[in-house]
Design a protein around this motif. Structure first.
Motif, short mmCIF file in Angstrom:
data_model
loop_
_atom_site.label_atom_id
_atom_site.label_comp_id
_atom_site.label_asym_id
_atom_site.label_seq_id
_atom_site.Cartn_x
_atom_site.Cartn_y
_atom_site.Cartn_z
N THR A 231 0.82 -1.21 0.00
CA THR A 231 0.00 0.00 0.00
C THR A 231 0.85 1.26 0.00
OG1 THR A 231 -0.15 -0.09 2.41
CG2 THR A 231 -1.94 -1.11 1.15
N LYS A 232 2.13 1.13 0.38
CA LYS A 232 3.03 2.28 0.41
C LYS A 232 3.63 2.57 -0.97
CE LYS A 232 2.87 2.32 5.00
NZ LYS A 232 2.19 3.37 5.77
N LEU A 233 3.58 1.60 -1.85
CA LEU A 233 4.26 1.72 -3.14
C LEU A 233 3.63 2.77 -4.05
CD1 LEU A 233 6.67 0.22 -4.51
CD2 LEU A 233 4.96 -1.10 -5.76
N LEU A 300 9.65 -4.38 -12.33
CA LEU A 300 8.81 -3.28 -12.81
C LEU A 300 7.41 -3.76 -13.12
CD1 LEU A 300 11.42 -1.57 -15.19
CD2 LEU A 300 11.00 -1.12 -12.77
N GLN A 301 7.29 -4.97 -13.67
CA GLN A 301 5.96 -5.53 -13.95
C GLN A 301 5.23 -5.85 -12.65
OE1 GLN A 301 7.39 -8.64 -16.64
NE2 GLN A 301 6.21 -7.69 -18.28
N ARG A 302 5.94 -6.39 -11.69
CA ARG A 302 5.32 -6.64 -10.37
C ARG A 302 4.82 -5.34 -9.77
NH1 ARG A 302 9.33 -7.22 -5.57
NH2 ARG A 302 9.39 -5.03 -6.17
N ASN A 303 5.64 -4.29 -9.84
CA ASN A 303 5.25 -3.00 -9.29
C ASN A 303 4.08 -2.39 -10.06
OD1 ASN A 303 7.44 -3.39 -7.60
ND2 ASN A 303 8.81 -2.06 -8.77
N ALA A 304 4.04 -2.62 -11.38
CA ALA A 304 2.93 -2.12 -12.19
C ALA A 304 1.62 -2.77 -11.78
CB ALA A 304 3.22 -2.36 -13.68
N LEU A 305 1.66 -4.06 -11.47
CA LEU A 305 0.46 -4.75 -11.02
C LEU A 305 -0.03 -4.19 -9.68
CD1 LEU A 305 1.54 -8.38 -11.94
CD2 LEU A 305 -0.51 -7.22 -12.82
N ILE A 306 0.91 -3.95 -8.78
CA ILE A 306 0.53 -3.37 -7.48
C ILE A 306 -0.06 -1.98 -7.67
CG2 ILE A 306 1.46 -2.56 -5.26
CD1 ILE A 306 3.50 -4.86 -5.44
N ALA A 307 0.53 -1.20 -8.58
CA ALA A 307 0.02 0.15 -8.85
C ALA A 307 -1.39 0.10 -9.43
CB ALA A 307 0.96 0.88 -9.81
N LEU A 308 -1.66 -0.85 -10.33
CA LEU A 308 -3.00 -0.99 -10.90
C LEU A 308 -4.00 -1.37 -9.81
CD1 LEU A 308 -2.03 -2.80 -14.21
CD2 LEU A 308 -3.12 -0.54 -14.04
N GLY A 309 -3.55 -2.21 -8.87
CA GLY A 309 -4.40 -2.53 -7.74
C GLY A 309 -4.64 -1.32 -6.86
N HIS A 310 -3.59 -0.53 -6.65
CA HIS A 310 -3.69 0.70 -5.87
C HIS A 310 -4.71 1.66 -6.49
CE1 HIS A 310 -2.41 4.31 -3.69
NE2 HIS A 310 -2.24 4.90 -4.86
N TYR A 311 -4.68 1.76 -7.82
CA TYR A 311 -5.60 2.65 -8.53
C TYR A 311 -7.02 2.07 -8.62
CZ TYR A 311 -2.06 5.88 -10.45
OH TYR A 311 -1.09 6.84 -10.61
#
Length: 378
Positions: A231-233, A300-311
């Motif tokens: 959630t911090k990412l 970067l792909q892992r982080n992109a997935l987390i960001a999409l979840g964040h959004y």
């Protein structure tokens, strides 16, 4: 040639080739740094990316036996992106930290240092030197601090009077006995804004970082990201600038001096969904010249997935389902399942349940279960 004259000629030449600051330090042992590094090791605060032994990182003569001086350089980079693309509901975007904008700074600084080394060798043919940029054994910051480039702030960055902390650092160990420059006095005072703003509390005290909790480090890891940090990412794909952004010494500073560090909009703030399916070849062609690509596309792909979840990006659900079902890498499948649960639609939950029937990897199944837990939290 007298070293005083040579030193001034080096300073003048450095300006000609695009070095913004240059300083000279002794090659004495970094005793205080050694104690700090030992404390870091004992506390398990290191990132694991560090190179060399404790002795190699603090004793320049281990790297160049005849070392007498160290030349430190700094090159400024931008802190703001002109006409930055906006993230919209239809096209969510991620973010690379400022230190990854433009061409990989390792390449640029090494080029400058090698030109400087060639210049010195013309003047002193018998010179010995060793050039390092970030990935060398010595601490760039400790060298820069000793050489008077700037002071070491509570956020562990070197802060210069002219460019704040938005500078890249590099150094050259040499056997020429230059007169060292004076260090700059610490100017943080009672300010703790960087420590207060750190999203994960990685700045455990002024000037001391627990790299294991630092988002800049975590974005570069390749395994599942621990739950407490997801959630911090936010939408960060690589690196973190929070402790620099809040620093009063960086207020109003935005240095657009070197064209090679200007951000390319669609690379510095790329669309998230296309990141999920990018091939290795396309990734190298598109992002390979950036320092943020050094760990490959997986983090970067892992982080992109987390960001999409964040959004909670519902438009990305079909692509995320496809990734969850088809990607060969467990970390990516599992993170996709978690992020789908975070988005929390009926379609997302059904897709996770269906995928669980065919999934064989225990870690992925665990992430799928965590994704389904969001159903009961909403």
């Amino acid at each position: 040639m007298r070293t005083e004259q040579l030193k001034q000629e080096i300073i003048d030449y450095a300006k000609e080739i695009g070095i913004d600051k240059i300083g000279f330090a002794s090659a004495d042992v970094f005793g205080e740094l050694r104690e700090r590094l030992r404390r870091q090791q004992e506390s398990n605060f290191q990132s694991g990316f560090e190179k060399g032994s404790l002795e190699e990182r603090t004793e320049p003569q281990r790297l160049l036996p005849e070392a007498q001086s160290i030349i430190s350089i700094a090159i400024a980079y931008p802190s703001r992106m002109k006409d930055a693309p906006r993230s919209t509901k239809e096209e969510r975007r991620g973010l690379f930290a400022r230190a990854s904008w433009g061409i990989d700074y390792h390449v640029v600084l090494r080029d400058r240092l090698e030109k400087l080394a060639a210049f010195i060798q013309e003047k002193v043919p018998e010179v010995s030197n060793k050039v390092m940029v970030d990935t060398g054994e010595l601490s760039d910051r400790a060298v820069a601090e000793r050489a008077g480039i700037g002071f070491s702030g509570k956020n562990t960055s070197i802060i210069t009077p002219e460019f704040g902390s938005f500078v890249y650092l590099g150094e050259m160990i040499t056997n020429i006995p230059f007169v060292p420059d004076d260090p700059i006095e610490d100017s943080c005072g009672d300010c703790t804004k960087c420590m207060d703003a750190c999203p994960t509390g990685a700045l455990v005290e002024g000037g001391r970082l627990n790299a294991q909790r630092c988002i800049a480090f975590l974005t570069q890891t390749k395994d599942f990201l621990p739950d407490e940090f997801r959630t911090k990412l936010g939408n960060r794909l690589y690196g973190c600038d929070t402790c620099q952004q809040v620093c009063p010494r960086n207020k109003g500073i935005d240095s657009h001096i070197h064209p090679e560090f200007e951000p390319e909009h669609d690379l510095a703030k790329p669309k998230l969904e296309p990141m999920l399916r990018i091939s290795n070849r396309s990734f190298k062609e598109k992002f390979g010249h950036m320092s943020g690509s050094w760990r490959g596309k997986k983090p970067l792909q892992r982080n992109a997935l987390i960001a999409l979840g964040h959004y909670k990006d519902k438009t990305a659900i079909p692509e995320m389902i496809s990734v969850m079902k088809e990607d060969p890498r467990p970390v990516i499948r599992g993170t996709a399942a978690w992020a789908l649960g975070k988005i929390g639609t009926v379609e997302a939950f059904r897709a996770i349940e269906a995928a669980m029937e065919n999934e064989k990897d225990d870690q992925v199944l665990f992430e799928m279960e965590k994704g389904l837990e969001f159903k009961y939290k909403s």
